[in-house]
Design an enzyme around this catalytic site. Structure first.
Site, PDB file in Angstrom:
ATOM      1  N   LYS A 208      -4.391  -7.416  12.703  1.00  0.00           N
ATOM      2  CA  LYS A 208      -3.380  -6.356  12.705  1.00  0.00           C
ATOM      3  C   LYS A 208      -3.457  -5.548  11.410  1.00  0.00           C
ATOM      4  O   LYS A 208      -3.480  -4.336  11.421  1.00  0.00           O
ATOM      5  CB  LYS A 208      -1.990  -6.986  12.869  1.00  0.00           C
ATOM      6  CG  LYS A 208      -0.865  -5.989  12.884  1.00  0.00           C
ATOM      7  CD  LYS A 208       0.483  -6.642  13.142  1.00  0.00           C
ATOM      8  CE  LYS A 208       1.596  -5.629  12.899  1.00  0.00           C
ATOM      9  NZ  LYS A 208       2.930  -6.178  13.068  1.00  0.00           N
ATOM     10  N   GLU A 214      -9.195 -14.554   5.588  1.00  0.00           N
ATOM     11  CA  GLU A 214     -10.035 -15.387   6.455  1.00  0.00           C
ATOM     12  C   GLU A 214     -10.866 -14.507   7.393  1.00  0.00           C
ATOM     13  O   GLU A 214     -12.080 -14.689   7.550  1.00  0.00           O
ATOM     14  CB  GLU A 214      -9.171 -16.325   7.321  1.00  0.00           C
ATOM     15  CG  GLU A 214      -8.459 -17.423   6.566  1.00  0.00           C
ATOM     16  CD  GLU A 214      -7.054 -17.036   6.125  1.00  0.00           C
ATOM     17  OE1 GLU A 214      -6.799 -15.816   5.919  1.00  0.00           O
ATOM     18  OE2 GLU A 214      -6.226 -17.944   5.964  1.00  0.00           O
ATOM     19  N   GLY A 268       2.364  -9.988  15.096  1.00  0.00           N
ATOM     20  CA  GLY A 268       1.095 -10.690  15.327  1.00  0.00           C
ATOM     21  C   GLY A 268       1.212 -11.754  16.409  1.00  0.00           C
ATOM     22  O   GLY A 268       0.367 -11.850  17.311  1.00  0.00           O
ATOM     23  N   ARG A 269       2.282 -12.560  16.355  1.00  0.00           N
ATOM     24  CA  ARG A 269       2.412 -13.661  17.323  1.00  0.00           C
ATOM     25  C   ARG A 269       2.884 -13.188  18.690  1.00  0.00           C
ATOM     26  O   ARG A 269       3.076 -13.997  19.596  1.00  0.00           O
ATOM     27  CB  ARG A 269       3.331 -14.749  16.748  1.00  0.00           C
ATOM     28  CG  ARG A 269       4.684 -14.246  16.268  1.00  0.00           C
ATOM     29  CD  ARG A 269       5.367 -15.261  15.368  1.00  0.00           C
ATOM     30  NE  ARG A 269       6.588 -14.750  14.754  1.00  0.00           N
ATOM     31  CZ  ARG A 269       6.640 -14.061  13.626  1.00  0.00           C
ATOM     32  NH1 ARG A 269       5.538 -13.765  12.988  1.00  0.00           N
ATOM     33  NH2 ARG A 269       7.799 -13.658  13.132  1.00  0.00           N
ATOM     34  N   GLU A 354       6.913 -19.667  13.232  1.00  0.00           N
ATOM     35  CA  GLU A 354       6.802 -18.503  12.351  1.00  0.00           C
ATOM     36  C   GLU A 354       7.977 -17.553  12.597  1.00  0.00           C
ATOM     37  O   GLU A 354       8.395 -16.811  11.720  1.00  0.00           O
ATOM     38  CB  GLU A 354       5.459 -17.776  12.554  1.00  0.00           C
ATOM     39  CG  GLU A 354       5.046 -16.933  11.352  1.00  0.00           C
ATOM     40  CD  GLU A 354       3.644 -16.344  11.459  1.00  0.00           C
ATOM     41  OE1 GLU A 354       3.425 -15.445  12.284  1.00  0.00           O
ATOM     42  OE2 GLU A 354       2.757 -16.771  10.696  1.00  0.00           O
ATOM     43  N   HIS A 385      -1.131 -41.774  25.952  1.00  0.00           N
ATOM     44  CA  HIS A 385      -1.907 -42.865  25.359  1.00  0.00           C
ATOM     45  C   HIS A 385      -2.018 -42.700  23.847  1.00  0.00           C
ATOM     46  O   HIS A 385      -2.909 -43.279  23.223  1.00  0.00           O
ATOM     47  CB  HIS A 385      -3.293 -42.923  26.012  1.00  0.00           C
ATOM     48  CG  HIS A 385      -3.177 -43.143  27.491  1.00  0.00           C
ATOM     49  ND1 HIS A 385      -3.055 -44.398  28.048  1.00  0.00           N
ATOM     50  CD2 HIS A 385      -3.081 -42.259  28.514  1.00  0.00           C
ATOM     51  CE1 HIS A 385      -2.928 -44.274  29.361  1.00  0.00           C
ATOM     52  NE2 HIS A 385      -2.941 -42.992  29.669  1.00  0.00           N
ATOM     53  N   LYS A 514      -0.477 -17.390   0.229  1.00  0.00           N
ATOM     54  CA  LYS A 514      -1.591 -16.419   0.199  1.00  0.00           C
ATOM     55  C   LYS A 514      -1.789 -15.905  -1.219  1.00  0.00           C
ATOM     56  O   LYS A 514      -2.912 -15.809  -1.718  1.00  0.00           O
ATOM     57  CB  LYS A 514      -1.256 -15.213   1.090  1.00  0.00           C
ATOM     58  CG  LYS A 514      -1.448 -15.435   2.570  1.00  0.00           C
ATOM     59  CD  LYS A 514      -1.318 -14.085   3.283  1.00  0.00           C
ATOM     60  CE  LYS A 514      -1.068 -14.266   4.751  1.00  0.00           C
ATOM     61  NZ  LYS A 514      -0.762 -13.028   5.455  1.00  0.00           N
TER      62      LYS A 514
HETATM   63  O1  F6P Z   1      -0.280 -15.234   7.762  1.00  0.00           O
HETATM   64  C1  F6P Z   1       0.519 -14.971   8.846  1.00  0.00           C
HETATM   65  C2  F6P Z   1       0.054 -13.797   9.634  1.00  0.00           C
HETATM   66  O2  F6P Z   1       0.489 -12.628   9.058  1.00  0.00           O
HETATM   67  C3  F6P Z   1       0.514 -13.904  11.085  1.00  0.00           C
HETATM   68  O3  F6P Z   1       1.795 -13.462  11.275  1.00  0.00           O
HETATM   69  C4  F6P Z   1      -0.537 -13.125  11.782  1.00  0.00           C
HETATM   70  O4  F6P Z   1      -0.554 -13.390  13.150  1.00  0.00           O
HETATM   71  C5  F6P Z   1      -1.772 -13.608  11.065  1.00  0.00           C
HETATM   72  O5  F6P Z   1      -1.360 -13.766   9.720  1.00  0.00           O
HETATM   73  C6  F6P Z   1      -2.955 -12.703  11.129  1.00  0.00           C
HETATM   74  O6  F6P Z   1      -2.690 -11.441  10.619  1.00  0.00           O
HETATM   75  P1  F6P Z   1      -3.641 -10.219  10.896  1.00  0.00           P
HETATM   76  O7  F6P Z   1      -3.663  -9.992  12.373  1.00  0.00           O
HETATM   77  O8  F6P Z   1      -3.040  -9.070  10.152  1.00  0.00           O
HETATM   78  O9  F6P Z   1      -5.011 -10.559  10.395  1.00  0.00           O
END
Ligand code: F6P
Length: 550
Positions: A208, A214, A268-269, A354, A385, A514
């Site tokens: 987003k 990452e 995002g979620r 979240e 199990h 972060k």
């Molecule tokens: O670190 C949390 C977050 O901001 C989430 O809310 C989001 O889904 C995820 O990181 C990834 O963010 P982006 O889509 O901006 O890479």
């Protein structure tokens, strides 16, 4: 919040607490024995979707008091505000309109007076053209070969939704193979690339913000892998991107016709319905993706229009609040009796935790009671199990949510599906009924054990029972029912957030870690001293510096 409203919420919460102590059913076995209609009284249907909360410690008064709290907290008003595009995400000043992404009604949805539907339709149409081209082999890689594998690089909401849904809908998966890379741990991308051939691989960079470390790091590794194998010029033909930050994507070198946008009013979620769903669309095709949106829209319409007592997300939210805030259960387990929903618990962890893992109210004041529970789970029957021992005999009560389809996708293995169903129902029955000491003794006596052995073993075979569970059943896991199920959970999280009085749509809690990771990177690599860090962090850094292979 006006003090009159705050007082009325306080009174409702106090009434619920008093009712929990004195008034709510104490024992489920008794409650079922006393009320033959308990199941029909405490279950609801939306078409083939069944929600049963009869195996929870609630009665009519509980639901009436929860309804009073929902009124006091203005849940219905907040719901109207969300659907109307008001900026209910008050800390970021944003509307919350994932519902617009699956608005199939043809009616406009406005943000700041502007209809957002034409923009949504435009992106969906572009996604469909691209997905169709990839699926048919018309859109090829730089070596003129069709794409056989797509790799989504994203994390959190830019990973969990498409990863969960692609697995869930594998019977409908007739497009290229889909892979998901999320972790900054190089093992994730290395193991994925080891299975792939550059000339037939397409990467979708999903972020987003297009700043998530990452994702950007993995995207760079993927870019190098393509450039090394096929040459720098090939990059454009092997990448696509999904983001709200279009200039940043452009700077990464992805051609404009392969960039799919969305909007800041999509959390995002909550973004699986947007272009973040592109890998799913490529996997199952635009038509089935449309059915997925249809299912979510059906739930939206139900949530928007059904009276509180007939409203599935409302009831799921009210009972969820009852368990967490009034009964004091700190976690809830979500157990899909469906191997293809293996990633659903992880998806719901982000959606719920979240959203509702907050410590201040919407006005920035400390909350007066608990907020969202820990959400966890694994598919049944596997969980039986592993951790079900604790669910049945451990010292904590953990409400369980069972999700199962009446029918599997494997008619030739229907005997196995019947076993799955029997196991699912057996677990909720066992949690509810338990086994008394007398029953345990009678069972052992029937096996002709000596009395001393019966007395010794019986206490270990006692199940307190009276442990709440909710059961959700749909006819079959398909694109429509999956969309509807996710939307059910989204709205449930919304309802609970209103009852807690918090903003479900920001996530400041992920920021600090972060920031510190950015600060620690040069410390770990040895460029910067750890002297300003606490003693534990200094010790850990020193240990790592000593132990790391140079
Ligand atoms: O670190 C949390 C977050 O901001 C989430 O809310 C989001 O889904 C995820 O990181 C990834 O963010 P982006 O889509 O901006 O890479």
């Amino acid at each position: 919040m006006a003090s009159e409203q705050a007082n009325s919420i306080k009174r409702s919460v106090q009434a619920l607490k008093a009712h929990w102590k004195n008034g709510a059913p104490r024992n489920m076995r008794d409650a079922f024995a006393e009320d033959k209609k308990r199941y029909s009284r405490y279950s609801l249907n939306l078409d083939d979707l069944l929600l049963d909360w009869s195996k929870c410690l609630v009665n009519d008064e509980t639901l009436a008091l929860l309804g009073d709290l929902a009124k006091a907290a203005n849940v219905e008003g907040r719901r109207t505000a969300m659907f109307a595009g008001e900026p209910i995400n008050n800390t970021e000043g944003r509307a919350v309109l994932h519902v617009a992404l699956r608005n199939r009604s043809g009616k406009p949805v406005k943000v700041d007076g502007q209809d957002v539907m034409p923009g949504i339709k435009d992106v969906l149409d572009r996604m469909a053209v691209f997905a169709t081209g990839i699926r048919s082999g018309e859109i090829k890689g730089a070596k003129n070969k069709p794409i056989t594998d797509i790799v989504n690089i994203g994390i959190g909401g830019s990973d969990l939704g498409p990863a969960m849904a692609t697995l869930a809908l594998s019977p409908y998966h007739d497009g290229p193979k889909a892979h998901f890379v999320s972790n900054v741990d190089g093992a994730d991308i290395a193991d994925t690339l080891a299975r792939l051939e550059p000339s037939t691989t397409l990467f979708i960079i999903a972020s987003k913000t297009f700043t998530t470390i990452e994702t950007i790091t993995n995207a760079k590794a993927a870019r190098k892998w393509i450039a090394d194998a096929l040459g720098e010029k090939a990059v454009g033909k092997h990448f696509a991107a999904v983001s709200t930050a279009l200039e940043k994507v452009d700077a990464f070198g992805i051609p404009a016709d392969r960039i799919f946008g969305f909007w800041d009013w999509v959390g995002g979620r909550y973004s699986i319905w947007s272009a973040i769903g592109l890998p799913l669309m490529i996997a199952i095709g635009p038509e089935d993706f449309g059915r997925f949106l249809d299912g979510a829209h059906a739930m939206d319409e139900h949530f928007r229009k059904a009276a509180l007592s007939k409203n599935l997300p409302m009831m799921l939210g009210l009972v969820g609040y009852w368990h967490r805030a009034i009964s004091g259960y700190t976690s809830r387990a979500v157990i899909p009796y469906d191997q293809r929903l293996a990633r659903l618990p992880a998806y719901l962890q982000q959606l719920d935790m979240e959203s509702n893992g907050k410590g201040v109210t919407i006005d920035g004041k400390p909350v007066s009671g608990p907020t969202g529970p820990v959400v966890w789970g694994e598919p049944g029957t596997n969980g039986q199990h592993a951790f079900f021992q604790l669910l049945h005999q451990g010292t904590d009560t953990i409400p369980v949510e069972f999700i199962v389809a009446a029918n599997g996708h494997e008619p030739e293995l229907d005997n196995q599906h019947q076993m799955l169903l029997a196991n699912c129902l057996a677990q909720s029955e066992a949690l509810m009924k338990g086994r008394t000491l007398e029953e345990a003794k009678a069972q052992l006596t029937a096996k002709n054990l000596p009395k001393s052995e019966v007395n010794r073993i019986a206490p270990h075979r006692v199940f307190t029972g009276n442990r709440p569970s909710i059961t959700i059943i749909h006819d079959k896991l398909d694109p429509y029912t999956l969309g509807r199920l996710i939307a059910l959970y989204e709205h449930r999280v919304f309802v609970e957030a209103q009852l807690y009085g918090i903003n479900a749509f920001d996530q400041w809690g992920v920021e600090l870690g972060k920031e510190l990771a950015t600060e620690l990177l040069p410390v770990v690599s040895g460029e910067v001293s750890a002297k300003d860090k606490d003693a534990s962090t200094q010790g850990l850094v020193a240990h790592l510096r000593k132990r790391r292979e140079k």
